[in-house]
Design a protein around this motif. Structure first.
Motif, PDB file in Angstrom:
ATOM      1  N   THR A 288     -53.591  89.721  20.149  1.00  0.00           N
ATOM      2  CA  THR A 288     -55.065  89.615  20.097  1.00  0.00           C
ATOM      3  C   THR A 288     -55.577  88.452  20.950  1.00  0.00           C
ATOM      4  O   THR A 288     -56.781  88.335  21.145  1.00  0.00           O
ATOM      5  N   LEU A 289     -54.683  87.582  21.419  1.00  0.00           N
ATOM      6  CA  LEU A 289     -55.131  86.335  22.037  1.00  0.00           C
ATOM      7  C   LEU A 289     -55.310  86.511  23.542  1.00  0.00           C
ATOM      8  O   LEU A 289     -54.444  87.070  24.217  1.00  0.00           O
TER       9      LEU A 289
ATOM     10  N   GLY B 203     -51.759  82.528  12.515  1.00  0.00           N
ATOM     11  CA  GLY B 203     -52.471  83.754  12.197  1.00  0.00           C
ATOM     12  C   GLY B 203     -51.901  84.292  10.900  1.00  0.00           C
ATOM     13  O   GLY B 203     -51.456  85.441  10.812  1.00  0.00           O
TER      14      GLY B 203
ATOM     15  N   ASP C  82     -55.168  80.098  10.204  1.00  0.00           N
ATOM     16  CA  ASP C  82     -55.885  81.348  10.467  1.00  0.00           C
ATOM     17  C   ASP C  82     -57.367  81.013  10.646  1.00  0.00           C
ATOM     18  O   ASP C  82     -57.892  80.155   9.946  1.00  0.00           O
TER      19      ASP C  82
ATOM     20  N   HIS D 132     -48.225  94.424   4.808  1.00  0.00           N
ATOM     21  CA  HIS D 132     -49.106  93.264   4.617  1.00  0.00           C
ATOM     22  C   HIS D 132     -48.968  92.679   3.206  1.00  0.00           C
ATOM     23  O   HIS D 132     -48.728  91.486   3.044  1.00  0.00           O
TER      24      HIS D 132
ATOM     25  N   ALA E 158     -55.537  79.736  15.997  1.00  0.00           N
ATOM     26  CA  ALA E 158     -54.078  79.740  16.187  1.00  0.00           C
ATOM     27  C   ALA E 158     -53.707  79.540  17.656  1.00  0.00           C
ATOM     28  O   ALA E 158     -52.574  79.183  17.964  1.00  0.00           O
TER      29      ALA E 158
ATOM     30  N   TRP F   7     -62.189  89.819  11.246  1.00  0.00           N
ATOM     31  CA  TRP F   7     -61.031  89.660  10.354  1.00  0.00           C
ATOM     32  C   TRP F   7     -61.486  89.325   8.943  1.00  0.00           C
ATOM     33  O   TRP F   7     -60.842  89.743   7.971  1.00  0.00           O
TER      34      TRP F   7
ATOM     35  N   GLY G 239     -53.051  85.182   8.054  1.00  0.00           N
ATOM     36  CA  GLY G 239     -53.681  86.255   7.287  1.00  0.00           C
ATOM     37  C   GLY G 239     -53.823  85.909   5.814  1.00  0.00           C
ATOM     38  O   GLY G 239     -54.227  84.803   5.449  1.00  0.00           O
TER      39      GLY G 239
ATOM     40  N   VAL H  35     -50.294  88.815  15.903  1.00  0.00           N
ATOM     41  CA  VAL H  35     -51.472  88.037  16.308  1.00  0.00           C
ATOM     42  C   VAL H  35     -51.473  87.763  17.809  1.00  0.00           C
ATOM     43  O   VAL H  35     -52.529  87.803  18.445  1.00  0.00           O
TER      44      VAL H  35
HETATM   45  C1  LIG Z   1     -52.992  91.619  11.834  1.00  0.00           C
HETATM   46  S1  LIG Z   1     -53.362  90.155  10.946  1.00  0.00           S
HETATM   47  C2  LIG Z   1     -51.739  89.459  10.677  1.00  0.00           C
HETATM   48  C3  LIG Z   1     -51.687  88.508   9.500  1.00  0.00           C
HETATM   49  C4  LIG Z   1     -50.297  87.959   9.182  1.00  0.00           C
HETATM   50  N1  LIG Z   1     -49.701  87.326  10.341  1.00  0.00           N
HETATM   51  C5  LIG Z   1     -49.401  89.070   8.694  1.00  0.00           C
HETATM   52  O1  LIG Z   1     -48.566  89.535   9.458  1.00  0.00           O
HETATM   53  O2  LIG Z   1     -49.540  89.481   7.517  1.00  0.00           O
HETATM   54  C6  LIG Z   1     -54.040  89.110  12.182  1.00  0.00           C
HETATM   55  C7  LIG Z   1     -54.465  87.757  11.620  1.00  0.00           C
HETATM   56  O3  LIG Z   1     -54.625  86.855  12.702  1.00  0.00           O
HETATM   57  C8  LIG Z   1     -55.821  86.143  12.537  1.00  0.00           C
HETATM   58  N2  LIG Z   1     -56.254  85.720  13.879  1.00  0.00           N
HETATM   59  C9  LIG Z   1     -56.541  86.506  14.952  1.00  0.00           C
HETATM   60  N3  LIG Z   1     -56.860  85.739  16.004  1.00  0.00           N
HETATM   61  C10 LIG Z   1     -56.765  84.446  15.582  1.00  0.00           C
HETATM   62  C11 LIG Z   1     -56.987  83.196  16.209  1.00  0.00           C
HETATM   63  N4  LIG Z   1     -57.357  83.100  17.488  1.00  0.00           N
HETATM   64  N5  LIG Z   1     -56.803  82.082  15.476  1.00  0.00           N
HETATM   65  C12 LIG Z   1     -56.431  82.156  14.172  1.00  0.00           C
HETATM   66  N6  LIG Z   1     -56.224  83.308  13.527  1.00  0.00           N
HETATM   67  C13 LIG Z   1     -56.381  84.448  14.233  1.00  0.00           C
HETATM   68  C14 LIG Z   1     -56.766  87.078  11.829  1.00  0.00           C
HETATM   69  O4  LIG Z   1     -57.790  86.377  11.153  1.00  0.00           O
HETATM   70  C15 LIG Z   1     -55.803  87.781  10.886  1.00  0.00           C
HETATM   71  O5  LIG Z   1     -55.696  87.096   9.673  1.00  0.00           O
END
Ligand SMILES: C[S@@+](CC[C@H](N)C(=O)[O-])C[C@H]1O[C@@H](n2cnc3c(N)ncnc32)[C@H](O)[C@@H]1O
Length: 190
Positions: free
Chosen positions: A116-117, A48, A69, A18, A95, A5, A50, A113
């Protein structure tokens, strides 16, 4: 994982949803979120967060926002974006286990986000614990043409398993994305 990221951060805001540079796109997201959030002033956790676009959008609408984030490059950009605001801050942390005060938030917002978890069920239970009584969870997710993401049915199921009633709002309108879409994108409010 956060390194991946970090590498995305510099170009992240180039996508219309974004950066929200287009006034119509920006207005559409503001209207969508504020129509489902408690009225401002209220305290929001943006998990998350961003580059902080949604956090700053909501801070400008009168909310107090804490962004979390794990990408320090994303958080650097978010802090720069929020530099002249007082009611918005960002912390570099996971997060999935946000270092935020329990039962202190009127809303928990997470866009793109949750998918991705690795353990979304446990994560959602933790996020619900951040809410004050009557607080709301807003999850913007999608099941994208790339094959990544979460279907709306799966997100609704996860939210119900976390003990909340879920409401689905499909987001097919091009105004949110800067182009026509054919995949599944939505907001779940719980
Ligand atoms: C697709 S971006 C979305 C950013 C924001 N929510 C937006 O919609 O503009 C995904 C974001 O989630 C963060 N992220 C992913 N997994 C994370 C985690 N386990 N803890 C914190 N941040 C996380 C990434 O670093 C990234 O900034």
């Amino acid at each position: 994982m956060s390194e991946l990221w970090d590498a995305e951060a510099v170009t992240f805001d180039q996508d219309p949803d974004h950066g929200l540079f287009d006034p119509g796109t920006r207005a559409a997201w503001l209207e969508l979120l504020t129509s489902h959030l408690p009225p401002a002033p209220a305290r929001i956790a943006d998990l998350g967060s961003g580059t902080g676009t949604l956090s700053v959008l909501l801070a400008d609408a009168g909310y107090a926002v804490d962004g979390v984030d794990f990408s320090s490059a994303m958080v650097d950009l978010a802090r720069a974006k929020a530099a002249d605001r007082t009611d918005v801050g960002f912390v570099v942390a996971d997060a999935a286990e946000p270092p935020l005060e329990p039962a202190a938030y009127d809303a928990v917002l997470c866009r793109h986000v949750l998918w991705t978890l690795p353990e979304p069920q446990a994560v959602l239970r933790g996020w619900v614990a951040l809410l004050k009584p009557g607080g709301r969870l807003l999850l913007v997710e999608g099941s994208w043409a790339t094959g990544a993401g979460l279907t709306a049915a799966r997100t609704m199921e996860l939210v119900r398993e976390a003990g909340r009633t879920a409401e689905l709002h499909p987001l097919p309108d091009a105004v949110y994305w800067g182009r026509e879409i054919e995949d599944e994108r939505y907001l779940v409010v719980a």
